[in-house]
Design a protein around this motif. Structure first.
Motif, PDB file in Angstrom:
ATOM      1  N   ASP A 300      41.186  97.000  -3.555  1.00 27.52           N
ATOM      2  CA  ASP A 300      40.363  98.129  -3.248  1.00 27.52           C
ATOM      3  C   ASP A 300      39.084  97.692  -2.806  1.00 27.52           C
ATOM      4  OD1 ASP A 300      42.109 100.223  -3.480  1.00 27.52           O
ATOM      5  OD2 ASP A 300      41.520 100.612  -5.625  1.00 27.52           O
ATOM      6  N   ARG A 301      38.654  96.255  -3.235  1.00 21.32           N
ATOM      7  CA  ARG A 301      37.279  95.833  -2.835  1.00 21.32           C
ATOM      8  C   ARG A 301      37.594  95.126  -1.505  1.00 21.32           C
ATOM      9  NH1 ARG A 301      35.736  92.998  -8.740  1.00 21.32           N
ATOM     10  NH2 ARG A 301      35.734  95.065  -9.972  1.00 21.32           N
ATOM     11  N   ILE A 302      38.725  95.117  -0.872  1.00 15.00           N
ATOM     12  CA  ILE A 302      38.853  94.121   0.360  1.00 15.00           C
ATOM     13  C   ILE A 302      38.945  95.335   1.527  1.00 15.00           C
ATOM     14  CG2 ILE A 302      40.207  92.792   1.729  1.00 15.00           C
ATOM     15  CD1 ILE A 302      40.969  91.558  -1.018  1.00 15.00           C
ATOM     16  N   GLY A 303      38.016  95.147   2.622  1.00 15.50           N
ATOM     17  CA  GLY A 303      37.917  96.171   3.510  1.00 15.50           C
ATOM     18  C   GLY A 303      39.232  95.900   4.521  1.00 15.50           C
ATOM     19  N   GLY A 304      39.760  94.540   4.831  1.00 13.72           N
ATOM     20  CA  GLY A 304      40.899  94.391   5.599  1.00 13.72           C
ATOM     21  C   GLY A 304      40.562  94.266   7.050  1.00 13.72           C
ATOM     22  N   HIS A 305      41.356  93.412   7.765  1.00 17.98           N
ATOM     23  CA  HIS A 305      41.062  93.071   9.176  1.00 17.98           C
ATOM     24  C   HIS A 305      42.402  92.578   9.521  1.00 17.98           C
ATOM     25  CE1 HIS A 305      39.442  90.609  12.533  1.00 17.98           C
ATOM     26  NE2 HIS A 305      38.407  91.682  12.544  1.00 17.98           N
ATOM     27  N   GLN A 306      42.330  92.255  11.047  1.00 20.82           N
ATOM     28  CA  GLN A 306      43.707  91.721  11.495  1.00 20.82           C
ATOM     29  C   GLN A 306      43.635  90.297  10.955  1.00 20.82           C
ATOM     30  OE1 GLN A 306      43.369  91.790  15.755  1.00 20.82           O
ATOM     31  NE2 GLN A 306      41.431  90.709  15.979  1.00 20.82           N
ATOM     32  N   ASN A 307      42.599  89.460  10.834  1.00 24.80           N
ATOM     33  CA  ASN A 307      42.916  88.274  10.367  1.00 24.80           C
ATOM     34  C   ASN A 307      42.579  88.028   8.772  1.00 24.80           C
ATOM     35  OD1 ASN A 307      43.120  87.111  13.033  1.00 24.80           O
ATOM     36  ND2 ASN A 307      40.806  87.292  13.317  1.00 24.80           N
ATOM     37  N   THR A 308      42.780  89.455   8.109  1.00 26.12           N
ATOM     38  CA  THR A 308      42.758  89.153   6.465  1.00 26.12           C
ATOM     39  C   THR A 308      44.229  89.131   6.166  1.00 26.12           C
ATOM     40  OG1 THR A 308      40.683  90.828   6.510  1.00 26.12           O
ATOM     41  CG2 THR A 308      42.030  90.292   4.566  1.00 26.12           C
ATOM     42  N   ARG A 339      46.510 102.702   0.320  1.00 27.47           N
ATOM     43  CA  ARG A 339      45.067 102.785   0.666  1.00 27.47           C
ATOM     44  C   ARG A 339      44.352 101.670   1.660  1.00 27.47           C
ATOM     45  NH1 ARG A 339      44.639 104.111  -4.961  1.00 27.47           N
ATOM     46  NH2 ARG A 339      43.987 102.203  -5.407  1.00 27.47           N
ATOM     47  N   LEU A 340      44.675 100.382   1.270  1.00 24.28           N
ATOM     48  CA  LEU A 340      44.393  99.557   2.245  1.00 24.28           C
ATOM     49  C   LEU A 340      45.033  99.466   3.455  1.00 24.28           C
ATOM     50  CD1 LEU A 340      43.311  96.611   2.830  1.00 24.28           C
ATOM     51  CD2 LEU A 340      45.596  95.641   1.914  1.00 24.28           C
ATOM     52  N   LEU A 341      46.311  99.990   3.699  1.00 23.72           N
ATOM     53  CA  LEU A 341      46.944  99.813   5.047  1.00 23.72           C
ATOM     54  C   LEU A 341      46.608 101.183   5.813  1.00 23.72           C
ATOM     55  CD1 LEU A 341      50.404  98.603   4.154  1.00 23.72           C
ATOM     56  CD2 LEU A 341      48.589  97.312   5.100  1.00 23.72           C
ATOM     57  N   LEU A 342      45.979 102.062   4.788  1.00 21.02           N
ATOM     58  CA  LEU A 342      45.420 103.391   5.596  1.00 21.02           C
ATOM     59  C   LEU A 342      44.255 103.171   6.331  1.00 21.02           C
ATOM     60  CD1 LEU A 342      46.296 106.262   6.201  1.00 21.02           C
ATOM     61  CD2 LEU A 342      44.734 106.767   3.991  1.00 21.02           C
ATOM     62  N   ARG A 343      43.368 102.348   5.843  1.00 25.20           N
ATOM     63  CA  ARG A 343      42.013 101.905   6.183  1.00 25.20           C
ATOM     64  C   ARG A 343      42.251 100.886   7.326  1.00 25.20           C
ATOM     65  NH1 ARG A 343      41.456 100.536   0.896  1.00 25.20           N
ATOM     66  NH2 ARG A 343      41.157  98.293   0.444  1.00 25.20           N
ATOM     67  N   SER A 344      43.026  99.919   7.085  1.00 20.10           N
ATOM     68  CA  SER A 344      43.396  98.622   7.840  1.00 20.10           C
ATOM     69  C   SER A 344      44.683  98.389   8.110  1.00 20.10           C
ATOM     70  CB  SER A 344      42.683  97.460   7.230  1.00 20.10           C
ATOM     71  OG  SER A 344      42.559  96.269   7.913  1.00 20.10           O
ATOM     72  N   PRO A 345      45.307  98.980   9.081  1.00 20.82           N
ATOM     73  CA  PRO A 345      46.777  98.621   9.107  1.00 20.82           C
ATOM     74  C   PRO A 345      47.079  97.178   9.628  1.00 20.82           C
ATOM     75  CG  PRO A 345      46.039 100.839  10.257  1.00 20.82           C
ATOM     76  CD  PRO A 345      44.891 100.011   9.843  1.00 20.82           C
ATOM     77  N   ALA A 346      46.070  96.556  10.116  1.00 19.46           N
ATOM     78  CA  ALA A 346      46.414  95.069  10.749  1.00 19.46           C
ATOM     79  C   ALA A 346      46.192  94.122   9.677  1.00 19.46           C
ATOM     80  CB  ALA A 346      45.500  95.037  11.896  1.00 19.46           C
ATOM     81  N   THR A 347      46.033  94.532   8.535  1.00 17.49           N
ATOM     82  CA  THR A 347      45.996  93.912   7.286  1.00 17.49           C
ATOM     83  C   THR A 347      47.366  93.104   6.882  1.00 17.49           C
ATOM     84  OG1 THR A 347      43.893  94.440   6.483  1.00 17.49           O
ATOM     85  CG2 THR A 347      44.965  93.104   4.913  1.00 17.49           C
ATOM     86  N   LYS A 348      47.494  91.884   6.743  1.00 17.98           N
ATOM     87  CA  LYS A 348      48.965  91.416   6.184  1.00 17.98           C
ATOM     88  C   LYS A 348      48.811  91.332   4.783  1.00 17.98           C
ATOM     89  CE  LYS A 348      50.732  89.483  10.418  1.00 17.98           C
ATOM     90  NZ  LYS A 348      51.547  88.515  11.031  1.00 17.98           N
ATOM     91  N   VAL A 349      49.875  91.883   4.058  1.00 18.13           N
ATOM     92  CA  VAL A 349      49.967  91.855   2.624  1.00 18.13           C
ATOM     93  C   VAL A 349      51.289  91.038   2.492  1.00 18.13           C
ATOM     94  CG1 VAL A 349      49.970  92.967   0.379  1.00 18.13           C
ATOM     95  CG2 VAL A 349      48.695  94.102   2.364  1.00 18.13           C
TER      96      VAL A 349
END
Length: 423
Positions: A300-308, A339-349
């Protein structure tokens, strides 16, 4: 030049890198655009790239370095480009080949000519030679491939059908469809794959091997990786750090082996962070309660990005506690990922399932029986999410490891699968 099979197309590309060209980045951009055009517009499956690069690539053998030419840096840039396109130096595939320099003059000599091939073609290469010739100051590079017209995958009939596992083969045709590259969102299968000659082969997708420094650097360039978990992920970070000496540690002044870690490569903008997954966490070291968040809290503390990239694991430290605690934690992890993929779909988990392990002491509390229940819970509750899963339980079972910290061979394959998901 193009060679077409029933289902595969091979491009043979010749490259000359002018030593007087000081605009190295512009040249590499042109080559990268050309390779992208060949792969996409011409729908090429495999590539052979050969030519005179006028650049010394690291780890090649020279009798003398070519003077007054900054070839070492040019070579590193070329290797990073080749790593991005999954092409490998054929010279390193045959360690027993003669290692004379490819270019010689009266005063010096160097290895500046190369043959690179895409990964799928490496296993089909049968020989590589550097042959001395008087016709030029460059020696002759000779490589041989054996390409079969078909590659039949056989299945035995009956109730107990068995797969014909092969270590080699020719270019695929209609009898053996090419498996797509492993990517996020794929459903976890069991069994997920098998080890053959110390290489993991996933059943449902194709894994790319990443072992060389330039290949790993090229994949991780510009990325920020967040590792959240236990000592099994520290083992991953240690392996990557040994392979990439350019990663530097920043002291975060923690205590014990489970302290937070931060490693950076400023030139390539690579960041690797580690933080423990919060309680329950079995450790004899002191730590600050204020710096002990759970996995959902950290996500929840990670904003997320395509390079995250977020890599997490949870399991080993939960074995001695009631299963409902683990179920509740995994449900909260799932909600945090949503929640993460909702705010930053490009983040890879990336999920790493727990390892199998043998504990001689307290076997009733921490045996693999409890670990298997947790493994089933994690896979079940992570279904439907656009994440990637590295099935460490399956891989350590196939490798017959009896240690919660498996051998470097297993770690190497886990890292290769991770980087396949990323690049």
């Amino acid at each position: 030049m193009l060679h077409q099979n029933t289902k595969a197309t091979v491009a043979i590309i010749s490259v000359y890198w002018n030593p007087l060209n000081i605009q190295d980045k512009d040249f590499l951009k042109i080559i990268e655009k050309s390779l992208y055009h060949i792969l996409t517009e011409l729908k090429v499956d495999h590539m052979i790239i050969c030519g005179d690069l006028n650049a010394r690539c690291p780890s090649t053998v020279d009798t003398k370095h070519q003077p007054k030419v900054p070839a070492e840096k040019r070579g590193e840039r070329w290797l990073e480009l080749m790593a991005l396109r999954r092409c490998h130096n054929l010279d390193k595939t045959f360690p027993n080949s003669n290692r004379i320099p490819t270019w010689e003059s009266d005063t010096c000599s160097a290895t500046i000519d190369y043959i690179f091939a895409s990964e799928n073609l490496l296993k089909l290469a049968t020989s590589f030679e550097i042959i001395k010739t008087e016709a030029s100051d460059h020696n002759l590079l000779k490589a041989t491939w054996v390409v079969k017209s078909s590659w039949k995958r056989r299945w035995s009939e009956g109730q107990n059908a068995k797969r014909d596992v092969r270590s080699g083969g020719g270019l695929p045709d209609e009898t053996a469809p090419v498996k797509e590259k492993c990517k996020t969102g794929m459903e976890v299968q069991f069994p997920g794959g098998y080890f053959l000659q110390n290489v993991w082969h996933p059943i449902s997708c194709s894994m790319t091997r990443y072992t060389a420094e330039a290949e790993i650097n090229g994949c991780l360039k510009g990325k920020s990786l967040h590792f959240i978990g236990d000592s099994t992920l520290i083992q991953w970070i240690t392996y990557v750090n040994k392979t990439l000496p350019t990663l530097k540690d920043l002291n975060l002044y923690g205590l014990g082996w489970s302290k937070s870690l931060l490693k950076v490569d400023v030139d390539r903008n690579i960041q690797i962070r580690f933080q423990r997954h919060g309680d329950p966490f079995v450790s004899m070291d002191f730590h600050s309660i204020m710096e002990n968040p759970t996995i959902p809290e950290q996500i929840d503390r990670i904003g997320g990005h395509q390079n995250t990239v977020i890599i997490f694991t949870a399991g080993t430290h939960f074995k001695g506690f009631p299963l409902h605690i683990y179920i509740r934690r995994v449900i909260n992890i799932r909600k945090a990922i949503q929640r993460l993929l909702l705010r930053s779909p490009a983040t890879k988990v990336i999920l790493k399932t727990e390892n199998t392990a043998w504990h001689a002491n307290h076997i009733e509390a921490v045996s693999d029986l409890h670990g298997y229940f947790q493994y089933l819970v994690m896979n079940s509750l992570m279904k439907g999410l656009n994440i990637a899963t590295i099935d460490a339980w399956d891989m350590t079972t196939a490798a017959a490891t009896n240690d919660v910290h498996p051998s470097p061979i297993v770690i190497e394959n886990e890292i290769s699968l991770l980087l396949t998901f990323l690049c």
